[in-house]
Scaffold this active site. Structure first.
Site, short mmCIF file in Angstrom:
data_model
loop_
_atom_site.label_atom_id
_atom_site.label_comp_id
_atom_site.label_asym_id
_atom_site.label_seq_id
_atom_site.Cartn_x
_atom_site.Cartn_y
_atom_site.Cartn_z
N HIS A 1 -12.64 -5.84 1.36
CA HIS A 1 -12.12 -4.55 0.91
C HIS A 1 -13.16 -3.43 0.99
O HIS A 1 -12.93 -2.34 0.48
CB HIS A 1 -11.56 -4.66 -0.50
CG HIS A 1 -10.39 -5.59 -0.58
ND1 HIS A 1 -10.22 -6.50 -1.60
CD2 HIS A 1 -9.34 -5.77 0.26
CE1 HIS A 1 -9.12 -7.19 -1.38
NE2 HIS A 1 -8.57 -6.77 -0.26
N ARG B 1 -6.64 -1.15 -2.36
CA ARG B 1 -5.34 -0.56 -2.03
C ARG B 1 -5.40 0.64 -1.10
O ARG B 1 -4.36 1.17 -0.71
CB ARG B 1 -4.61 -0.20 -3.33
CG ARG B 1 -4.24 -1.44 -4.10
CD ARG B 1 -3.74 -1.13 -5.51
NE ARG B 1 -2.41 -0.60 -5.51
CZ ARG B 1 -1.75 -0.31 -6.63
NH1 ARG B 1 -2.31 -0.49 -7.80
NH2 ARG B 1 -0.54 0.18 -6.57
N PRO C 1 -11.17 2.94 -12.69
CA PRO C 1 -11.13 4.39 -12.51
C PRO C 1 -10.34 5.28 -13.49
O PRO C 1 -9.34 5.86 -13.11
CB PRO C 1 -10.54 4.53 -11.13
CG PRO C 1 -9.62 3.35 -10.99
CD PRO C 1 -10.06 2.33 -11.99
N GLU C 2 -10.73 5.42 -14.72
CA GLU C 2 -10.34 6.59 -15.50
C GLU C 2 -11.65 7.31 -15.80
O GLU C 2 -12.70 6.85 -15.36
CB GLU C 2 -9.60 6.20 -16.80
CG GLU C 2 -8.22 5.61 -16.53
CD GLU C 2 -7.44 5.26 -17.78
OE1 GLU C 2 -7.37 6.11 -18.68
OE2 GLU C 2 -6.92 4.15 -17.86
#
Length: 298
Positions: A116, A135, A19-20
């Site tokens: 997840h 996370r 994720p950028e």
DNA sequence: GCGGGTGTTCACGC
DNA sequence: CGCGTGAACACCCG
């Protein structure tokens, strides 16, 4: 039941993400091809913190368009509704095709969810869009246009480096005493860069990450803006970067390649790619690992 | 057990 | 208010 294992529905994992901006843009482009025109049957939240808003309102709505604002993806639906997704540190969007087969193809697995998987968007034909997020920092928001526009994240978002000029960018840095690296990580100054591309852009621009932002000359600010464009476009060309530990690699073998083209990120102790005698150092800046060449970055 | 990890936000102190 | 620092969120890994 979301997936019928007995009937051997095999998962075909199409898309993953890191994720950028370049990773998010890669995902958006892939999503655009497969989910536009599809009608949502339901959204299931598998974690209490992941889906924000009322999933019921998007039932029966069709996805018309995908957009990206910095690192946030927005799905535009019929009826003035939107699904906004932020992947934060560990989010992935995966498209799961509903197929019944005798045997899985290479790279496919039995159709149970990963531990997840935090949210599932179901489509009429049984295909699904999964939101995986180890996370649990990421989110999926269901919003009206008005709510979308008033999101603090979106309101504060600065221009992407290709949507501004050297002069405007220089002006944005002019009042800031903070280190240039922190300034370009600040999404309200310029949007899109995360830790990898911020490090690599400063190397490309030959600017030391600790230089106060306001100390950059117009020429140097222009070099930084231009370097941000270059490294993020390169990131998009390589399909983003995928973690070297293999944790994020697609099951079908598709993954980003930018990690093989890092300029300084994660290169502590290695010789500078400019072969100027410098050895890449790692320091902490704003709590984040910061890599630079002491020889060419001034 | 500790520290570190591709993001963002907030609290605190000066 | 700007700025620096650190923590928080939560989980996995070395």
């Amino acid at each position: 039941m979301l997936v019928n294992i007995k009937n051997r529905h095999y998962i075909k994992w199409y898309y993953s993400s890191m994720p950028e901006l370049p990773e998010v843009e890669t995902v958006r482009r892939q999503l655009e091809r497969v989910i536009v025109g599809r009608t949502i049957t339901d959204i299931t939240s598998l974690h209490p913190k992941t889906v924000i808003g009322n999933p019921v309102v998007v039932k029966g709505k069709t996805i018309r368009k995908t957009r990206r604002f910095g690192k946030m993806i927005v799905l535009d639906l019929d009826g003035d509704l939107h699904i906004a997704v932020h992947l934060k540190m560990s989010g992935q969007l995966l498209f799961k095709k509903n197929e019944i087969k005798e045997k899985p193809d290479k790279g496919e697995g039995l159709g149970n969810f990963h531990k997840h998987t935090r949210a599932v968007v179901g489509f009429a034909d049984g295909d699904q869009l999964l939101f995986n997020d180890q996370r649990v920092f990421g989110w999926v928001r269901i919003l009206t246009s008005e709510e979308l526009e008033s999101l603090p994240f979106l309101r504060a978002l600065g221009p992407e480096p290709w949507d501004t000029t050297d002069g405007e960018f220089h002006k944005r840095l002019s009042g800031k005493r903070i280190a240039i690296k922190l300034a370009i990580l600040d999404q309200s100054v310029v949007s899109g860069a995360g830790n990898i591309y911020a490090n690599d852009a400063l190397w490309l621009a030959k600017i030391h990450p600790k230089r106060p932002a306001l100390s950059l000359t117009a020429r140097e600010a222009g070099a930084v803006r231009s370097a941000l464009v270059t490294v993020m476009e390169e990131g998009i060309e390589y399909g983003g970067s995928t973690g070297q530990d293999g944790k994020y690699v697609h099951v079908n073998g598709e993954s980003g390649q930018y990690q093989n083209h890092f300029k300084v990120y994660d290169r502590k102790g290695e010789p500078c790619l400019r072969h100027d005698g410098g050895v890449i150092e790692k320091i902490k800046l704003g709590g984040r690992g910061t890599y630079f060449c002491p020889s060419c970055q001034k």
